[in-house]
Design a protein around this motif. Sequence first.
Motif: not given
Length: 173
Positions: A3-11, A162-173
Amino acid sequence: MQEKKLLTGLFRQHDNAGKAYNAALKCGYQKDEINILMSAETKQKHSYQRKHPELSIEGEVIEAAGVGGSLGVATGAITGALMALGTFVVISGIGLAVSGPIAVWLSGAAAGGIAGGLVGALINMGISANHAEHFKKELKGGAILIILSPHSEQDCKNLEMEWNSYDGIVLST
């Protein structure tokens, strides 16, 4: 699961997923802290055939990249190193190739017939049901999902940028 904070990136681009993975390695994350999910078809499409079996995996990836330094410098290390090391688990029944801590949960769920599969695992990690359903559809379409628990707020911000710069769909929850 956690249940920690997560960083997800969809590429949607394989090379961009490799760059994002390498960015996490350069920030000090270990491969067993990084969850990588893709369809079994995507893994097969990008499977890695060793060209220099006499070299270590790291040596082969570095030589193929034409650069020196650590394993993390090779673009595409997501296939070059991880797939060659065999750290991906293909989970029959849900058609996923996964690496990282989520592999244990999904393998157990598939073996035990636990309802929910991928969507359930993502929700259990703390991802909303809507995002989990969206990620499932994207994975079926060939995208690669990377999930990690940031070591710090600053790590989260740096990787998100950085992940956004690689065209990732990035979520921080």
